[in-house]
Design an enzyme around this catalytic site. Sequence first.
Site, PDB file in Angstrom:
ATOM      1  N   SER A   1       0.893  -1.213  -0.022  1.00 25.95           N
ATOM      2  CA  SER A   1       0.071  -0.014  -0.187  1.00 25.95           C
ATOM      3  C   SER A   1       0.985   1.204   0.128  1.00 25.95           C
ATOM      4  O   SER A   1       0.412   2.284  -0.733  1.00 25.95           O
ATOM      5  CB  SER A   1      -1.017  -0.108   1.238  1.00 25.95           C
ATOM      6  OG  SER A   1      -1.813  -1.063   0.870  1.00 25.95           O
TER       7      SER A   1
ATOM      8  N   LYS B   1      -9.011  -5.097  11.446  1.00 28.53           N
ATOM      9  CA  LYS B   1     -10.493  -4.554  10.509  1.00 28.53           C
ATOM     10  C   LYS B   1     -11.742  -4.695  11.417  1.00 28.53           C
ATOM     11  O   LYS B   1     -12.487  -3.856  11.109  1.00 28.53           O
ATOM     12  CB  LYS B   1     -10.409  -5.420   9.439  1.00 28.53           C
ATOM     13  CG  LYS B   1      -9.552  -5.168   8.194  1.00 28.53           C
ATOM     14  CD  LYS B   1     -10.009  -6.148   6.920  1.00 28.53           C
ATOM     15  CE  LYS B   1      -8.606  -5.804   5.750  1.00 28.53           C
ATOM     16  NZ  LYS B   1      -9.046  -6.290   4.487  1.00 28.53           N
TER      17      LYS B   1
ATOM     18  N   ASP C   1     -12.983  -2.819   0.596  1.00 27.78           N
ATOM     19  CA  ASP C   1     -12.743  -4.052  -0.031  1.00 27.78           C
ATOM     20  C   ASP C   1     -14.049  -4.770  -0.760  1.00 27.78           C
ATOM     21  O   ASP C   1     -13.747  -5.280  -1.972  1.00 27.78           O
ATOM     22  CB  ASP C   1     -12.580  -5.220   1.083  1.00 27.78           C
ATOM     23  CG  ASP C   1     -10.925  -5.034   1.734  1.00 27.78           C
ATOM     24  OD1 ASP C   1      -9.937  -4.473   0.962  1.00 27.78           O
ATOM     25  OD2 ASP C   1     -11.132  -5.266   3.182  1.00 27.78           O
TER      26      ASP C   1
ATOM     27  N   GLY D   1     -13.804 -20.058   1.821  1.00 28.50           N
ATOM     28  CA  GLY D   1     -13.423 -19.239   2.741  1.00 28.50           C
ATOM     29  C   GLY D   1     -14.480 -18.690   3.520  1.00 28.50           C
ATOM     30  O   GLY D   1     -15.370 -17.993   2.898  1.00 28.50           O
TER      31      GLY D   1
ATOM     32  N   GLY E   1     -13.455 -16.273   6.417  1.00 28.06           N
ATOM     33  CA  GLY E   1     -12.751 -15.277   7.239  1.00 28.06           C
ATOM     34  C   GLY E   1     -13.058 -13.856   7.012  1.00 28.06           C
ATOM     35  O   GLY E   1     -14.144 -13.630   6.321  1.00 28.06           O
ATOM     36  N   GLY E   2     -12.208 -13.051   7.349  1.00 23.82           N
ATOM     37  CA  GLY E   2     -12.308 -11.579   7.158  1.00 23.82           C
ATOM     38  C   GLY E   2     -12.775 -11.261   5.825  1.00 23.82           C
ATOM     39  O   GLY E   2     -13.744 -10.445   5.329  1.00 23.82           O
TER      40      GLY E   2
ATOM     41  N   ASN F   1     -16.117 -23.581   3.524  1.00 17.62           N
ATOM     42  CA  ASN F   1     -14.912 -23.254   4.419  1.00 17.62           C
ATOM     43  C   ASN F   1     -14.497 -24.527   4.954  1.00 17.62           C
ATOM     44  O   ASN F   1     -15.536 -25.617   5.294  1.00 17.62           O
ATOM     45  CB  ASN F   1     -15.518 -22.274   5.400  1.00 17.62           C
ATOM     46  CG  ASN F   1     -14.140 -21.558   6.158  1.00 17.62           C
ATOM     47  OD1 ASN F   1     -13.326 -21.186   5.623  1.00 17.62           O
ATOM     48  ND2 ASN F   1     -14.157 -21.569   7.532  1.00 17.62           N
ATOM     49  N   ARG F   2     -13.125 -24.485   5.196  1.00 17.84           N
ATOM     50  CA  ARG F   2     -12.739 -25.752   5.787  1.00 17.84           C
ATOM     51  C   ARG F   2     -13.544 -26.011   7.243  1.00 17.84           C
ATOM     52  O   ARG F   2     -13.557 -27.226   7.544  1.00 17.84           O
ATOM     53  CB  ARG F   2     -11.154 -25.486   6.083  1.00 17.84           C
ATOM     54  CG  ARG F   2     -10.356 -26.625   6.932  1.00 17.84           C
ATOM     55  CD  ARG F   2      -8.991 -26.440   6.938  1.00 17.84           C
ATOM     56  NE  ARG F   2      -8.728 -24.890   7.843  1.00 17.84           N
ATOM     57  CZ  ARG F   2      -7.699 -24.456   7.998  1.00 17.84           C
ATOM     58  NH1 ARG F   2      -6.272 -24.993   7.461  1.00 17.84           N
ATOM     59  NH2 ARG F   2      -7.360 -23.455   8.831  1.00 17.84           N
TER      60      ARG F   2
ATOM     61  N   ARG G   1     -18.278 -22.326  10.482  1.00 14.82           N
ATOM     62  CA  ARG G   1     -17.864 -20.680  10.250  1.00 14.82           C
ATOM     63  C   ARG G   1     -18.551 -20.502   9.033  1.00 14.82           C
ATOM     64  O   ARG G   1     -19.151 -19.205   9.001  1.00 14.82           O
ATOM     65  CB  ARG G   1     -16.359 -20.802   9.914  1.00 14.82           C
ATOM     66  CG  ARG G   1     -15.803 -19.270  10.603  1.00 14.82           C
ATOM     67  CD  ARG G   1     -14.410 -19.385  10.486  1.00 14.82           C
ATOM     68  NE  ARG G   1     -13.825 -17.935  10.795  1.00 14.82           N
ATOM     69  CZ  ARG G   1     -12.621 -17.735  10.607  1.00 14.82           C
ATOM     70  NH1 ARG G   1     -11.857 -18.384   9.884  1.00 14.82           N
ATOM     71  NH2 ARG G   1     -12.361 -16.440  10.661  1.00 14.82           N
TER      72      ARG G   1
HETATM   73  P1  NAP Z   1      -8.807 -14.787   8.111  1.00 17.38           P
HETATM   74  O1  NAP Z   1      -9.617 -13.985   8.482  1.00 17.38           O
HETATM   75  O2  NAP Z   1      -7.612 -15.448   8.852  1.00 17.38           O
HETATM   76  O3  NAP Z   1      -9.388 -16.210   7.253  1.00 17.38           O
HETATM   77  C1  NAP Z   1      -8.524 -17.181   6.883  1.00 17.38           C
HETATM   78  C2  NAP Z   1      -9.193 -18.247   5.950  1.00 17.38           C
HETATM   79  O4  NAP Z   1      -8.338 -19.102   5.210  1.00 17.38           O
HETATM   80  C3  NAP Z   1     -10.442 -19.004   6.671  1.00 17.38           C
HETATM   81  O5  NAP Z   1     -11.588 -19.160   5.977  1.00 17.38           O
HETATM   82  C4  NAP Z   1      -9.754 -20.130   6.684  1.00 17.38           C
HETATM   83  O6  NAP Z   1     -10.299 -21.288   7.223  1.00 17.38           O
HETATM   84  C5  NAP Z   1      -8.907 -20.468   5.543  1.00 17.38           C
HETATM   85  N1  NAP Z   1      -7.825 -21.188   5.518  1.00 17.38           N
HETATM   86  C6  NAP Z   1      -6.441 -21.018   5.991  1.00 17.38           C
HETATM   87  N2  NAP Z   1      -5.598 -22.044   5.659  1.00 17.38           N
HETATM   88  C7  NAP Z   1      -6.287 -23.034   5.075  1.00 17.38           C
HETATM   89  C8  NAP Z   1      -5.975 -24.378   4.781  1.00 17.38           C
HETATM   90  N3  NAP Z   1      -4.852 -24.850   4.721  1.00 17.38           N
HETATM   91  N4  NAP Z   1      -7.069 -24.951   4.031  1.00 17.38           N
HETATM   92  C9  NAP Z   1      -8.340 -24.403   3.738  1.00 17.38           C
HETATM   93  N5  NAP Z   1      -8.465 -23.114   4.361  1.00 17.38           N
HETATM   94  C10 NAP Z   1      -7.694 -22.370   4.942  1.00 17.38           C
HETATM   95  O7  NAP Z   1      -8.022 -13.984   6.725  1.00 17.38           O
HETATM   96  P2  NAP Z   1      -8.515 -13.214   5.606  1.00 17.38           P
HETATM   97  O8  NAP Z   1      -8.326 -11.693   6.253  1.00 17.38           O
HETATM   98  O9  NAP Z   1     -10.021 -13.471   5.295  1.00 17.38           O
HETATM   99  O10 NAP Z   1      -7.546 -13.391   4.691  1.00 17.38           O
HETATM  100  C11 NAP Z   1      -7.359 -14.358   3.861  1.00 17.38           C
HETATM  101  C12 NAP Z   1      -6.494 -14.181   2.550  1.00 17.38           C
HETATM  102  O11 NAP Z   1      -6.931 -13.151   1.669  1.00 17.38           O
HETATM  103  C13 NAP Z   1      -5.245 -13.947   2.895  1.00 17.38           C
HETATM  104  O12 NAP Z   1      -4.320 -14.508   2.048  1.00 17.38           O
HETATM  105  C14 NAP Z   1      -4.857 -12.325   2.685  1.00 17.38           C
HETATM  106  O13 NAP Z   1      -3.829 -12.011   2.245  1.00 17.38           O
HETATM  107  C15 NAP Z   1      -5.992 -12.134   1.544  1.00 17.38           C
HETATM  108  N6  NAP Z   1      -6.531 -10.856   1.329  1.00 17.38           N
HETATM  109  C16 NAP Z   1      -6.062 -10.168   0.323  1.00 17.38           C
HETATM  110  C17 NAP Z   1      -6.734  -8.813  -0.018  1.00 17.38           C
HETATM  111  C18 NAP Z   1      -6.292  -8.109  -1.136  1.00 17.38           C
HETATM  112  O14 NAP Z   1      -6.693  -6.846  -1.327  1.00 17.38           O
HETATM  113  N7  NAP Z   1      -5.772  -8.737  -2.260  1.00 17.38           N
HETATM  114  C19 NAP Z   1      -7.560  -8.349   1.036  1.00 17.38           C
HETATM  115  C20 NAP Z   1      -7.754  -8.817   2.094  1.00 17.38           C
HETATM  116  C21 NAP Z   1      -7.384 -10.205   2.181  1.00 17.38           C
HETATM  117  P3  NAP Z   1     -10.679 -22.010   8.602  1.00 17.38           P
HETATM  118  O15 NAP Z   1     -11.888 -20.924   9.039  1.00 17.38           O
HETATM  119  O16 NAP Z   1     -11.289 -23.318   8.562  1.00 17.38           O
HETATM  120  O17 NAP Z   1      -9.377 -21.413   9.502  1.00 17.38           O
END
Ligand code: NAP
Length: 263
Positions: free
Chosen positions: A16, A67, A103, A124, A126-127, A147-148, A152
């Site tokens: 950023s 966030k 986002d 997924g 997550g956030g 989701n895994r 959730r």
């Molecule tokens: P988060 O809230 O920690 O959520 C992580 C997610 O990934 C959960 O659904 C988790 O599943 C899943 N996960 C993690 N390891 C896994 C595996 N080995 N197999 C299956 N599912 C798995 O993270 P987040 O904020 O949502 O971010 C997720 C990704 O998006 C990150 O890589 C982040 O860098 C990216 N992102 C990119 C942008 C962009 O602008 N490009 C913006 C935001 C985020 P469980 O619930 O089962 O743990």
Amino acid sequence: MKRLAVLGHPVAHSRSPAMQEAALDAVGLGGEWSYEAIDVDPGDFEARVRAMPGEGFVGANVTVPHKGAALSVADVLSETAREIGAANALSFEAGEIRADNTDAPGFLEALPGPVAGRRALVLGAGGAGRAIVWALAREGAEVEVWNRTELRAAHLCEELGGRSVTDPDPAAYELLVNTTAVGLRGEDPFAELPLRAADLAPSQTVVDMVYGAEPTRLLAAAEAAGATTVDGIELLVRQGARSFRIWTGREAPLDAMRSAARV
Ligand code: NAP
């Protein structure tokens, strides 16, 4: 000097600052505005944000893990931030802290076309998944969420819309969105997620929020299959462009932002 920043923990890897500094330069605000990365421990987040207006800051992006906390610290929430339950852009004006979520609309802007009536699979819950499911459901897509951790996904759908699924057929969707962290450290998406490379097709759009120096394995396979692809850098650029407009009131120079983010 009007100051901007991204707050995260860790944050040193963030693209950023380079992207927003390039945008400020491109519209001629480089001498008057600046953008920096600030690493903030979760326990210090609220105090850090409250001190910012007094230090010349007019706004900030907020990334993992802040966030949710960004919502709690704000006096005014945009409808999008309130409904998603997360904010990634704060602005400080007239003694007030305003929280936005760029986002979700940034994701919709990055897609090649409208999604109303389209069948979408979000991987997924997550956030990042929350913002994407909210955006797709609001635009009238037929959203399914895997989701895994199954529970959730079920909770997310109860709250924001969509239907949780445990054994999706990836060939059945026009839009596939990876919002999990799979691929961030080189994990194999075809081992960790309910996807098969052989099912990817030219009629599909595949979005991967994960980004790094190289295209992810998922996007490389999608491209090889002839699918339309949208990568995580484009999503970063689109959310950043909307944040830029909120703070400066100027149209964001997308090409300058893309070039800086991709270095
Ligand atoms: P988060 O809230 O920690 O959520 C992580 C997610 O990934 C959960 O659904 C988790 O599943 C899943 N996960 C993690 N390891 C896994 C595996 N080995 N197999 C299956 N599912 C798995 O993270 P987040 O904020 O949502 O971010 C997720 C990704 O998006 C990150 O890589 C982040 O860098 C990216 N992102 C990119 C942008 C962009 O602008 N490009 C913006 C935001 C985020 P469980 O619930 O089962 O743990």
